[in-house]
Scaffold this motif. Structure first.
Motif, PDB file in Angstrom:
ATOM      1  N   SER A  36      -0.654   3.241   9.214  1.00  0.00           N
ATOM      2  CA  SER A  36       0.696   2.466   9.401  1.00  0.00           C
ATOM      3  C   SER A  36       0.919   3.723  10.664  1.00  0.00           C
ATOM      4  O   SER A  36       2.604   3.304  10.488  1.00  0.00           O
ATOM      5  CB  SER A  36       0.797   2.635   7.575  1.00  0.00           C
ATOM      6  OG  SER A  36       0.744   4.263   8.284  1.00  0.00           O
TER       7      SER A  36
ATOM      8  N   PHE B 107      -2.282   2.309   5.208  1.00  0.00           N
ATOM      9  CA  PHE B 107      -1.845   1.712   5.015  1.00  0.00           C
ATOM     10  C   PHE B 107      -2.471   0.813   3.644  1.00  0.00           C
ATOM     11  O   PHE B 107      -3.190   0.704   3.636  1.00  0.00           O
ATOM     12  CB  PHE B 107      -1.249  -0.073   5.850  1.00  0.00           C
ATOM     13  CG  PHE B 107      -0.573  -1.000   5.528  1.00  0.00           C
ATOM     14  CD1 PHE B 107       0.211  -1.035   5.899  1.00  0.00           C
ATOM     15  CD2 PHE B 107      -1.444  -2.254   5.137  1.00  0.00           C
ATOM     16  CE1 PHE B 107       1.622  -2.190   5.307  1.00  0.00           C
ATOM     17  CE2 PHE B 107      -0.638  -3.371   4.439  1.00  0.00           C
ATOM     18  CZ  PHE B 107       0.879  -3.086   4.540  1.00  0.00           C
TER      19      PHE B 107
ATOM     20  N   THR C  66       4.176   3.330   4.289  1.00  0.00           N
ATOM     21  CA  THR C  66       2.918   2.174   4.207  1.00  0.00           C
ATOM     22  C   THR C  66       2.807   1.330   3.222  1.00  0.00           C
ATOM     23  O   THR C  66       1.890   0.681   3.595  1.00  0.00           O
ATOM     24  CB  THR C  66       2.217   3.815   3.568  1.00  0.00           C
ATOM     25  OG1 THR C  66       2.380   3.809   2.581  1.00  0.00           O
ATOM     26  CG2 THR C  66       2.152   4.961   4.467  1.00  0.00           C
TER      27      THR C  66
ATOM     28  N   LEU D 175       8.768  -1.628   5.593  1.00  0.00           N
ATOM     29  CA  LEU D 175       6.926  -1.033   5.821  1.00  0.00           C
ATOM     30  C   LEU D 175       7.443  -0.798   7.159  1.00  0.00           C
ATOM     31  O   LEU D 175       8.184  -1.258   8.230  1.00  0.00           O
ATOM     32  CB  LEU D 175       6.574  -2.220   6.670  1.00  0.00           C
ATOM     33  CG  LEU D 175       5.895  -3.187   5.204  1.00  0.00           C
ATOM     34  CD1 LEU D 175       5.419  -4.501   4.789  1.00  0.00           C
ATOM     35  CD2 LEU D 175       5.249  -1.792   3.810  1.00  0.00           C
TER      36      LEU D 175
ATOM     37  N   ARG E 287       1.433  -1.279  12.741  1.00  0.00           N
ATOM     38  CA  ARG E 287      -0.079  -1.196  11.955  1.00  0.00           C
ATOM     39  C   ARG E 287      -1.254  -2.010  12.827  1.00  0.00           C
ATOM     40  O   ARG E 287      -1.065  -2.554  13.054  1.00  0.00           O
ATOM     41  CB  ARG E 287       0.225  -2.353  10.929  1.00  0.00           C
ATOM     42  CG  ARG E 287      -0.509  -2.998   9.780  1.00  0.00           C
ATOM     43  CD  ARG E 287      -0.105  -4.231   8.982  1.00  0.00           C
ATOM     44  NE  ARG E 287      -1.286  -4.519   8.033  1.00  0.00           N
ATOM     45  CZ  ARG E 287      -1.245  -5.557   7.213  1.00  0.00           C
ATOM     46  NH1 ARG E 287       0.761  -5.639   6.727  1.00  0.00           N
ATOM     47  NH2 ARG E 287      -1.659  -5.475   6.419  1.00  0.00           N
TER      48      ARG E 287
END
Length: 238
Positions: A8, A32, A46, A52, A56
């Motif tokens: 992440s 993540f 994460t 978020l 990623r």
């Protein structure tokens, strides 16, 4: 099983901010996903669907081992900090990644894994003397969304570990009893227990730290600041 490890954040150099390896230079890999989900989490990006991280990226263990080796070499660092999120959801993939790195590196590489300890880990990681576990079972001020009753990793403790518990003035009496019960159940010696102040900002750290230090002396436990918060406050670096 999905063979991928999802990160992440980009890999980047840090110093460990907590526990017995505090101040040690490391390359941070932040995975993540997290099934524990503490409301006071300082890494909500994460796992929280509303906040978020935009970054990623998926890696196979071999791909991640190669990229980590490049970062370790670039910054002349010998330690990888594996955090999250919750690394335990990738424990089999991480076992393979660690094996690849250690077998192919011309220099010794160490690993520091931050995890709750609610599941068992592969024996080759638990018994690896170059792998340190920062165990945070969330038995203090942090109250996870997931109610965990069985801490499987503590039933077969790693070779090299410390226990970290966040506490505060308002929750100390409850936290103390929880720590004492936990330490007795899993036979954890006093010198392995680190108290840390509750908070996600520098101001909160300053407000709580003197109290937590006094309790560390009182209980014959250790104290750990949360150095990254003192240095960077609530800012994310990546």
């Amino acid at each position: 099983m999905n063979n991928k490890i999802i990160l992440s954040e980009i890999l980047h150099p840090v110093v460990q901010g907590e526990g017995e390896l505090i101040g040690r230079k490391m390359i941070l890999m932040r995975v993540f996903g997290c099934p524990v989900q503490c409301p006071q989490c300082d890494s909500y990006h994460t796992w929280d669907p509303n906040r978020l991280s935009e970054y990623r990226k998926e890696y196979t263990p071999k791909e991640l081992a190669l990229e980590l080796f490049q970062e370790l070499s670039k910054f002349d660092v010998d330690t990888v900090l594996i955090t999250g999120g919750e690394p335990q959801i990738y424990r089999d993939q991480l076992s393979k990644m660690i094996e690849i790195l250690q077998q192919n590196s011309p220099f010794q590489i160490y690993f520091d894994i931050e995890t709750t300890g609610s599941v068992s880990w592969p024996e080759d990681i638990i018994n690896n003397e170059d792998v340190h576990f920062d165990l945070s079972p969330k038995i203090g001020s942090l109250e996870p969304k997931a109610k965990i009753k069985d801490w499987k990793l503590f039933r077969s403790l790693p070779k090299w570990y410390n226990l970290k518990v966040v506490t505060s003035k308002n929750t100390w009496e409850k936290d103390k009893e929880a720590i004492l019960q936990f330490a007795e159940e899993y036979d954890i010696p006093d010198h392995k227990i680190y108290l840390m102040p509750l908070g996600t900002t520098r101001e909160e750290m300053i407000e709580e730290s003197a109290f937590v230090v006094s309790k560390a002396f009182e209980m014959k436990w250790q104290f750990s600041p949360r150095l990254h918060i003192f240095v960077y406050d609530s800012k994310r670096l990546v």
